[in-house]
Motif scaffolding. Structure first.
Motif, PDB file in Angstrom:
ATOM      1  N   MET A  77      20.014  62.671  22.785  1.00  0.00           N
ATOM      2  CA  MET A  77      19.161  63.708  23.095  1.00  0.00           C
ATOM      3  C   MET A  77      20.035  64.921  23.372  1.00  0.00           C
ATOM      4  O   MET A  77      21.192  64.782  23.934  1.00  0.00           O
ATOM      5  CB  MET A  77      18.527  63.591  24.630  1.00  0.00           C
ATOM      6  N   LYS A 100      20.051  70.438  27.392  1.00  0.00           N
ATOM      7  CA  LYS A 100      19.516  71.734  27.672  1.00  0.00           C
ATOM      8  C   LYS A 100      20.290  72.667  28.029  1.00  0.00           C
ATOM      9  O   LYS A 100      21.446  72.407  28.627  1.00  0.00           O
ATOM     10  CB  LYS A 100      18.397  71.322  28.609  1.00  0.00           C
ATOM     11  N   ASP A 149      16.714  77.129  27.185  1.00  0.00           N
ATOM     12  CA  ASP A 149      15.738  76.125  27.755  1.00  0.00           C
ATOM     13  C   ASP A 149      14.880  76.606  29.041  1.00  0.00           C
ATOM     14  O   ASP A 149      13.872  76.374  29.369  1.00  0.00           O
ATOM     15  CB  ASP A 149      16.085  74.708  27.804  1.00  0.00           C
ATOM     16  N   LYS A 179      19.587  71.105  40.809  1.00  0.00           N
ATOM     17  CA  LYS A 179      19.668  70.243  39.443  1.00  0.00           C
ATOM     18  C   LYS A 179      18.101  69.653  39.440  1.00  0.00           C
ATOM     19  O   LYS A 179      17.556  69.495  38.285  1.00  0.00           O
ATOM     20  CB  LYS A 179      20.587  69.226  39.361  1.00  0.00           C
ATOM     21  N   GLU A 180      17.517  69.167  40.651  1.00  0.00           N
ATOM     22  CA  GLU A 180      16.376  68.569  40.492  1.00  0.00           C
ATOM     23  C   GLU A 180      15.134  69.480  40.289  1.00  0.00           C
ATOM     24  O   GLU A 180      14.385  69.086  39.514  1.00  0.00           O
ATOM     25  CB  GLU A 180      16.284  67.676  41.776  1.00  0.00           C
ATOM     26  N   ASN A 224      15.492  69.686  36.284  1.00  0.00           N
ATOM     27  CA  ASN A 224      14.798  68.528  35.670  1.00  0.00           C
ATOM     28  C   ASN A 224      13.472  68.628  35.915  1.00  0.00           C
ATOM     29  O   ASN A 224      12.735  68.069  34.907  1.00  0.00           O
ATOM     30  CB  ASN A 224      15.520  67.352  36.258  1.00  0.00           C
ATOM     31  N   SER A 225      12.884  68.687  36.857  1.00  0.00           N
ATOM     32  CA  SER A 225      11.489  68.633  37.326  1.00  0.00           C
ATOM     33  C   SER A 225      10.661  69.688  36.329  1.00  0.00           C
ATOM     34  O   SER A 225       9.741  69.251  35.950  1.00  0.00           O
ATOM     35  CB  SER A 225      11.185  68.806  38.698  1.00  0.00           C
ATOM     36  N   LEU A 268      11.924  70.810  33.466  1.00  0.00           N
ATOM     37  CA  LEU A 268      12.165  70.828  32.021  1.00  0.00           C
ATOM     38  C   LEU A 268      11.300  69.653  31.879  1.00  0.00           C
ATOM     39  O   LEU A 268      10.838  69.433  30.560  1.00  0.00           O
ATOM     40  CB  LEU A 268      13.395  70.534  31.757  1.00  0.00           C
ATOM     41  N   SER A 269      10.992  68.678  32.653  1.00  0.00           N
ATOM     42  CA  SER A 269      10.178  67.279  32.137  1.00  0.00           C
ATOM     43  C   SER A 269       8.759  67.726  31.677  1.00  0.00           C
ATOM     44  O   SER A 269       8.058  66.995  31.181  1.00  0.00           O
ATOM     45  CB  SER A 269      10.107  66.385  33.400  1.00  0.00           C
ATOM     46  N   ARG A 270       8.313  68.808  32.316  1.00  0.00           N
ATOM     47  CA  ARG A 270       6.890  69.031  32.043  1.00  0.00           C
ATOM     48  C   ARG A 270       6.783  70.229  30.992  1.00  0.00           C
ATOM     49  O   ARG A 270       5.824  70.412  30.660  1.00  0.00           O
ATOM     50  CB  ARG A 270       6.335  69.721  33.387  1.00  0.00           C
ATOM     51  N   LYS A 280       7.143  71.427  27.114  1.00  0.00           N
ATOM     52  CA  LYS A 280       7.102  70.838  25.564  1.00  0.00           C
ATOM     53  C   LYS A 280       8.481  71.057  25.127  1.00  0.00           C
ATOM     54  O   LYS A 280       8.909  71.982  25.080  1.00  0.00           O
ATOM     55  CB  LYS A 280       5.846  71.711  24.843  1.00  0.00           C
ATOM     56  N   PRO A 281       8.986  70.189  24.437  1.00  0.00           N
ATOM     57  CA  PRO A 281      10.307  70.210  23.941  1.00  0.00           C
ATOM     58  C   PRO A 281      10.477  71.441  22.902  1.00  0.00           C
ATOM     59  O   PRO A 281       9.411  71.221  22.115  1.00  0.00           O
ATOM     60  CB  PRO A 281      10.472  68.720  23.276  1.00  0.00           C
TER      61      PRO A 281
END
Length: 226
Positions: A1, A4, A51, A113-114, A117-118, A120-122, A124-125
């Protein structure tokens, strides 16, 4: 992967460097800006590479709210405001301008950081429309190719060829196959059309990005490894 990329906009040198170093240690790529003007300049040239944005509010000249307003005129990239201003009014203003989150200073780097990440996890790539190939960023949505923050002007067919190659890195294609893929099976030109486009692309990419390789007796391939 792929990593980001975080655009860190912070005028305090110590905090900017601390945040940048922490993110890089945790497998992010970082682009840093010390002012609102620099952030907008970077975003104008490298929007496809970003990103998520970490945006301080108290910046010289153009403050973070002004930067956010400009970003939202052209992009829905996630933005986390980081600010010592913790009033309800400031937080509501940030959200109304389109911020995705509001993190008040001081904050723990691990918590920051969390938050990243939270969000970015939602999201769309971006890889669905953006191809990162070596130092090239190929944005299929805007049909732009950039390298080092600078756009490389492409004709429509040049863009089609470079995008096709980058999506099929390492695969050798004959001239006939390239003609069929880019121009269509009903095109009646010959392989010299492909050679001409390749020559133009190599000139524009220059020796800095020698990714298009000739394969003797067959055709061409796109290869990053030197």
């Amino acid at each position: 992967m792929s990593k980001k990329t975080v655009l860190v906009v912070e005028d305090d040198n110590k905090l900017r460097n601390t945040v940048s170093d922490y993110l890089e240690i945790n497998n992010f790529s970082v682009i840093a800006a010390e002012s609102g003007e620099k952030a907008l300049e970077i975003f104008e040239n490298q929007a496809a590479a970003v990103d998520i944005v970490l945006l301080d509010v108290m910046l010289p000249s153009i403050d973070g709210f002004g930067v956010l307003r400009k970003i939202r005129e052209k992009s829905s990239v996630p933005v986390i405001i980081i600010s010592a201003r913790e009033s309800e009014e400031d937080q509501l203003r940030g959200f109304r301008l389109g911020a995705d989150n509001y993190l008040t200073k001081p904050f723990l780097l691990s918590v920051m950081k969390e938050h990243i990440n939270s969000i970015l996890s939602r999201v769309k790539p971006r890889e669905e429309t953006v191809i990162r190939a070596g130092d090239l960023i190929i944005d299929k949505a805007s049909r732009k190719v950039t390298a080092g923050g600078n756009e490389i002007e492409m004709t429509p067919k040049e863009f089609d060829v470079i995008a096709f190659f980058a999506e099929n890195e390492g695969t050798v294609f004959s001239r006939d196959t390239i003609l069929d893929e880019i121009w269509g099976v009903n095109y009646y030109g010959d392989f010299r059309t492909v050679d001409t486009i390749i020559k133009q692309l190599r000139k524009k990419l220059s020796d800095k990005y020698p990714y298009i390789k000739s394969v003797y007796g067959i055709g061409y391939k796109f290869e990053i490894a030197q």
